[in-house]
Design an enzyme around this catalytic site. Structure first.
Site, PDB file in Angstrom:
ATOM      1  N   LYS A  89       0.856  -1.189   0.000  1.00  0.00           N
ATOM      2  CA  LYS A  89       0.000   0.000   0.000  1.00  0.00           C
ATOM      3  C   LYS A  89       0.883   1.227   0.000  1.00  0.00           C
ATOM      4  O   LYS A  89       1.820   1.325   0.791  1.00  0.00           O
ATOM      5  CB  LYS A  89      -0.888  -0.010   1.255  1.00  0.00           C
ATOM      6  CG  LYS A  89      -1.893   1.120   1.287  1.00  0.00           C
ATOM      7  CD  LYS A  89      -3.191   0.706   0.652  1.00  0.00           C
ATOM      8  CE  LYS A  89      -4.092   1.876   0.333  1.00  0.00           C
ATOM      9  NZ  LYS A  89      -3.885   2.523  -0.972  1.00  0.00           N
ATOM     10  N   GLN A 110       7.126   4.192   3.834  1.00  0.00           N
ATOM     11  CA  GLN A 110       5.743   3.707   3.866  1.00  0.00           C
ATOM     12  C   GLN A 110       5.614   2.392   4.640  1.00  0.00           C
ATOM     13  O   GLN A 110       4.597   2.149   5.286  1.00  0.00           O
ATOM     14  CB  GLN A 110       5.250   3.531   2.424  1.00  0.00           C
ATOM     15  CG  GLN A 110       3.745   3.408   2.276  1.00  0.00           C
ATOM     16  CD  GLN A 110       3.038   4.747   2.278  1.00  0.00           C
ATOM     17  OE1 GLN A 110       3.478   5.676   1.626  1.00  0.00           O
ATOM     18  NE2 GLN A 110       1.938   4.840   2.997  1.00  0.00           N
ATOM     19  N   LYS A 125       5.459   2.181  -3.105  1.00  0.00           N
ATOM     20  CA  LYS A 125       5.223   3.509  -3.687  1.00  0.00           C
ATOM     21  C   LYS A 125       5.440   3.404  -5.193  1.00  0.00           C
ATOM     22  O   LYS A 125       6.106   2.481  -5.666  1.00  0.00           O
ATOM     23  CB  LYS A 125       6.221   4.518  -3.093  1.00  0.00           C
ATOM     24  CG  LYS A 125       5.790   5.946  -3.223  1.00  0.00           C
ATOM     25  CD  LYS A 125       4.825   6.364  -2.124  1.00  0.00           C
ATOM     26  CE  LYS A 125       4.312   7.767  -2.350  1.00  0.00           C
ATOM     27  NZ  LYS A 125       3.514   8.254  -1.224  1.00  0.00           N
ATOM     28  N   GLY A 164      -3.170   8.118  -4.176  1.00  0.00           N
ATOM     29  CA  GLY A 164      -2.603   9.360  -4.699  1.00  0.00           C
ATOM     30  C   GLY A 164      -1.393   9.823  -3.906  1.00  0.00           C
ATOM     31  O   GLY A 164      -1.050   9.279  -2.868  1.00  0.00           O
ATOM     32  N   ASP A 165      -0.733  10.815  -4.430  1.00  0.00           N
ATOM     33  CA  ASP A 165       0.362  11.527  -3.749  1.00  0.00           C
ATOM     34  C   ASP A 165       0.543  12.816  -4.557  1.00  0.00           C
ATOM     35  O   ASP A 165      -0.412  13.255  -5.228  1.00  0.00           O
ATOM     36  CB  ASP A 165       1.652  10.672  -3.736  1.00  0.00           C
ATOM     37  CG  ASP A 165       2.738  11.253  -2.831  1.00  0.00           C
ATOM     38  OD1 ASP A 165       2.626  11.129  -1.608  1.00  0.00           O
ATOM     39  OD2 ASP A 165       3.704  11.857  -3.346  1.00  0.00           O
TER      40      ASP A 165
HETATM   41  P1  NDP Z   1      -0.211  17.742  -3.889  1.00  0.00           P
HETATM   42  O1  NDP Z   1       0.340  17.489  -5.237  1.00  0.00           O
HETATM   43  O2  NDP Z   1      -1.668  17.778  -3.701  1.00  0.00           O
HETATM   44  O3  NDP Z   1       0.394  19.093  -3.306  1.00  0.00           O
HETATM   45  C1  NDP Z   1       1.761  19.316  -3.176  1.00  0.00           C
HETATM   46  C2  NDP Z   1       1.944  20.789  -2.874  1.00  0.00           C
HETATM   47  O4  NDP Z   1       3.309  21.039  -2.577  1.00  0.00           O
HETATM   48  C3  NDP Z   1       1.567  21.675  -4.053  1.00  0.00           C
HETATM   49  O5  NDP Z   1       1.056  22.885  -3.587  1.00  0.00           O
HETATM   50  C4  NDP Z   1       2.913  21.864  -4.760  1.00  0.00           C
HETATM   51  O6  NDP Z   1       2.989  23.106  -5.469  1.00  0.00           O
HETATM   52  C5  NDP Z   1       3.876  21.878  -3.589  1.00  0.00           C
HETATM   53  N1  NDP Z   1       5.154  21.306  -3.980  1.00  0.00           N
HETATM   54  C6  NDP Z   1       5.383  20.094  -4.514  1.00  0.00           C
HETATM   55  N2  NDP Z   1       6.689  19.943  -4.796  1.00  0.00           N
HETATM   56  C7  NDP Z   1       7.283  21.084  -4.427  1.00  0.00           C
HETATM   57  C8  NDP Z   1       8.604  21.547  -4.472  1.00  0.00           C
HETATM   58  N3  NDP Z   1       9.599  20.791  -4.959  1.00  0.00           N
HETATM   59  N4  NDP Z   1       8.855  22.791  -4.002  1.00  0.00           N
HETATM   60  C9  NDP Z   1       7.872  23.554  -3.505  1.00  0.00           C
HETATM   61  N5  NDP Z   1       6.587  23.178  -3.447  1.00  0.00           N
HETATM   62  C10 NDP Z   1       6.298  21.949  -3.895  1.00  0.00           C
HETATM   63  O7  NDP Z   1       0.460  16.613  -2.937  1.00  0.00           O
HETATM   64  P2  NDP Z   1      -0.003  16.165  -1.497  1.00  0.00           P
HETATM   65  O8  NDP Z   1      -0.559  17.321  -0.749  1.00  0.00           O
HETATM   66  O9  NDP Z   1      -0.787  14.933  -1.634  1.00  0.00           O
HETATM   67  O10 NDP Z   1       1.404  15.718  -0.859  1.00  0.00           O
HETATM   68  C11 NDP Z   1       2.225  16.627  -0.117  1.00  0.00           C
HETATM   69  C12 NDP Z   1       3.206  15.846   0.738  1.00  0.00           C
HETATM   70  O11 NDP Z   1       2.477  15.007   1.652  1.00  0.00           O
HETATM   71  C13 NDP Z   1       4.133  14.913  -0.014  1.00  0.00           C
HETATM   72  O12 NDP Z   1       5.370  14.819   0.678  1.00  0.00           O
HETATM   73  C14 NDP Z   1       3.419  13.573   0.093  1.00  0.00           C
HETATM   74  O13 NDP Z   1       4.305  12.479  -0.075  1.00  0.00           O
HETATM   75  C15 NDP Z   1       2.904  13.657   1.507  1.00  0.00           C
HETATM   76  N6  NDP Z   1       1.790  12.764   1.828  1.00  0.00           N
HETATM   77  C16 NDP Z   1       0.620  12.801   1.100  1.00  0.00           C
HETATM   78  C17 NDP Z   1      -0.422  11.963   1.431  1.00  0.00           C
HETATM   79  C18 NDP Z   1      -1.748  12.036   0.763  1.00  0.00           C
HETATM   80  O14 NDP Z   1      -2.679  11.388   1.252  1.00  0.00           O
HETATM   81  N7  NDP Z   1      -1.925  12.798  -0.300  1.00  0.00           N
HETATM   82  C19 NDP Z   1      -0.258  10.951   2.506  1.00  0.00           C
HETATM   83  C20 NDP Z   1       0.949  11.074   3.264  1.00  0.00           C
HETATM   84  C21 NDP Z   1       1.952  11.919   2.896  1.00  0.00           C
HETATM   85  P3  NDP Z   1       2.147  23.314  -6.849  1.00  0.00           P
HETATM   86  O15 NDP Z   1       0.727  23.512  -6.410  1.00  0.00           O
HETATM   87  O16 NDP Z   1       2.741  24.530  -7.444  1.00  0.00           O
HETATM   88  O17 NDP Z   1       2.354  22.080  -7.633  1.00  0.00           O
END
Ligand code: NDP
Length: 450
Positions: A89, A110, A125, A164-165
């Site tokens: 997962k 994970q 992943k 998703g991620d």
């Molecule tokens: P999203 O794609 O929904 O959002 C990511 C956000 O972070 C966006 O606003 C993006 O900017 C910004 N971002 C991404 N990469 C960079 C970077 N290199 N520099 C600056 N800003 C950046 O992803 P999530 O919210 O789902 O995921 C965010 C984090 O949380 C990740 O580390 C992910 O692995 C972790 N996570 C997510 C889970 C989930 O359920 N979704 C579960 C557990 C962990 P922009 O809008 O401009 O693209």
């Protein structure tokens, strides 16, 4: 040389140029000394050498046609790291920075995160170096269809259940699931994060952000405090950040920042959630648009960021929620947070702090919630979605949220207990690594050499 150093050196040689993976493994192994000393069996059974090696890695070509009729080629990945505790997962990430090392770091984290949830979940992943930004819906659909055309043969509700991620939200999950269904003829729980109207769980999209806020509440409660009235700095403006902001507001805290790849918003009156969702989710635009519509908000474009620092962490706050991406919080940022009186850092993102930043925050005795524990609410609720799919039921939002709160409180308790048991009370990085590793290691031994 110590056993863990030997293992790390061997890993450096056999997995070269995988810096993020190496960083994630080193952090975990650094916590395991006392456990390995008191349980020689883990060393004898070579559990560490086994756990750092994925069970299976699938690398594949994703060829698709863009709107101009040009053939595009991307690299697809699925790392099935561990099926010890249950079906593999973990999410899929679509981002240009994706490579084998990034996917392996996320997959390795994970395994332990899923173990901490107490639910029957293995760890893995996947993703692709595809950038959905600027692509039309049709292009994203064709890409997702091409991606699933290879992946479908490796996944299934009892085998491997992606989610998703970064870059993979409800739209991408829909296209991926549709292609899986077309290819297999099955409507089953092969992927989580589906829309609630066709097999998804209520509360899934909110779960990582909400869970992170619940974890922060537990961290503060352990110090006789709470979130109400706290000023919060949040980074990111995606799924995790938006729902962190939402839950903070509803719990009486005040989130004052968000960030994306174009810049940082500082809105002293508190982030306007409706506008944030409108700009990021509806218009899929950059945060400059937020500032254009809220004259009292300040936008700092990335071009103006100081070298090696992120301006979001220089906005004074009581609690910091890094919710964007790995290594987004540097040593300079950690120093700024500590000197400006921040009391708590709770990680919504995976491995958002560099190793020296993390060490600085922990030395300063801040309440520190490592991502493995603090952002586990998403995967935990994914497992609730799998349960609902398997039993063809749908639970109400309140029921899902109640279970999420309970799971986050349990994770906090087990991590705290593990930290105290091995002589580091209050060190939840240490506790999370030990508690997660021990659960997987014991099960690996019980299941025989594999
Ligand atoms: P999203 O794609 O929904 O959002 C990511 C956000 O972070 C966006 O606003 C993006 O900017 C910004 N971002 C991404 N990469 C960079 C970077 N290199 N520099 C600056 N800003 C950046 O992803 P999530 O919210 O789902 O995921 C965010 C984090 O949380 C990740 O580390 C992910 O692995 C972790 N996570 C997510 C889970 C989930 O359920 N979704 C579960 C557990 C962990 P922009 O809008 O401009 O693209």
């Amino acid at each position: 040389m110590s056993y863990t150093e030997d293992t790390l050196n061997a890993l450096r040689r056999t997995s070269p140029a995988q810096d993020e993976f190496f960083q994630a493994v080193r952090e975990v192994l650094a916590s395991l000394g006392p456990l390995l000393d008191s349980h020689p069996r883990y060393r004898k059974e070579r559990v560490i050498e086994r756990i750092v090696e994925p069970e299976r890695q699938i690398l594949f070509r994703v060829a698709w046609v863009d709107d101009e009729g040009t053939v595009q080629v991307n690299k697809g990945y699925r790392v099935q790291f561990s099926s010890t505790l249950g079906p593999v997962k973990g999410g899929l990430r679509f981002h240009p920075s994706v490579n084998g090392g990034v996917i392996k770091f996320l997959g390795f984290e994970q395994i332990l995160k899923n173990a901490l949830t107490g639910l029957p979940l293995g760890g893995g992943k996947g993703g692709a170096n595809f950038d959905p930004k600027g692509r039309s819906d049709q292009e994203v659909m064709r890409f997702c269809q091409a991606f699933m055309t290879e992946l479908f043969r490796h996944v299934g509700p009892t085998v491997d259940v992606p989610a998703g991620d970064i870059g993979v939200g409800a739209r991408e999950i829909g296209y991926l699931f549709g292609q899986y269904k077309r290819l297999t003829g099955r409507f089953d729980g092969v992927i989580t994060g589906k829309r609630a109207s066709w097999g998804g769980s209520l509360g899934r999209k909110e779960a990582t952000g909400y869970g992170c806020v619940y974890f922060a509440e537990e961290l503060l409660r352990a110090r006789g405090d709470g979130l109400e009235g706290k000023r919060c700095a949040v980074s990111g403006a995606g799924n995790v950040a938006v729902h962190t902001v939402e839950r903070l507001r509803s719990m009486g805290a005040k989130p004052v920042t968000v960030t994306d790849t174009t810049g940082t918003i500082h809105h002293e009156r508190g982030i306007d959630l409706d506008l944030l969702v409108e700009v990021k989710e509806m218009r899929r635009a950059g945060l400059a648009e937020y500032a254009r519509e809220r004259g009292d908000a300040r936008f700092i474009p990335v071009e103006e960021y100081p070298e090696g620092e992120h301006p979001v962490w220089s906005v004074p706050c009581d609690v910091a929620f890094p919710c964007a991406t790995q290594n987004e919080l540097t040593l300079a940022d950690a120093r700024t947070l500590v000197s400006s009186g921040c009391e708590c850092v709770c990680e919504g993102a995976n491995m958002p702090a560099t190793p020296d930043a993390m060490a600085h925050l922990m030395n300063a005795k801040l309440a520190y919630g490592p991502g493995k524990a603090a952002n586990a609410g998403g995967v935990a609720t994914s497992q609730l979605e799998m349960s609902q799919n398997a039993s063809m039921q749908q639970w109400g939002l309140e029921e899902v949220d109640r279970r999420l709160r309970e799971i986050m409180a349990n994770i906090h308790r087990s991590v705290e207990e593990a930290a105290a048991e091995f002589g580091e009370p209050g060190n939840l990085v240490f506790g999370a690594n030990i508690a997660g590793f021990r659960k997987v290691a014991d099960a690996m031994i019980e299941q025989g050499i594999h």
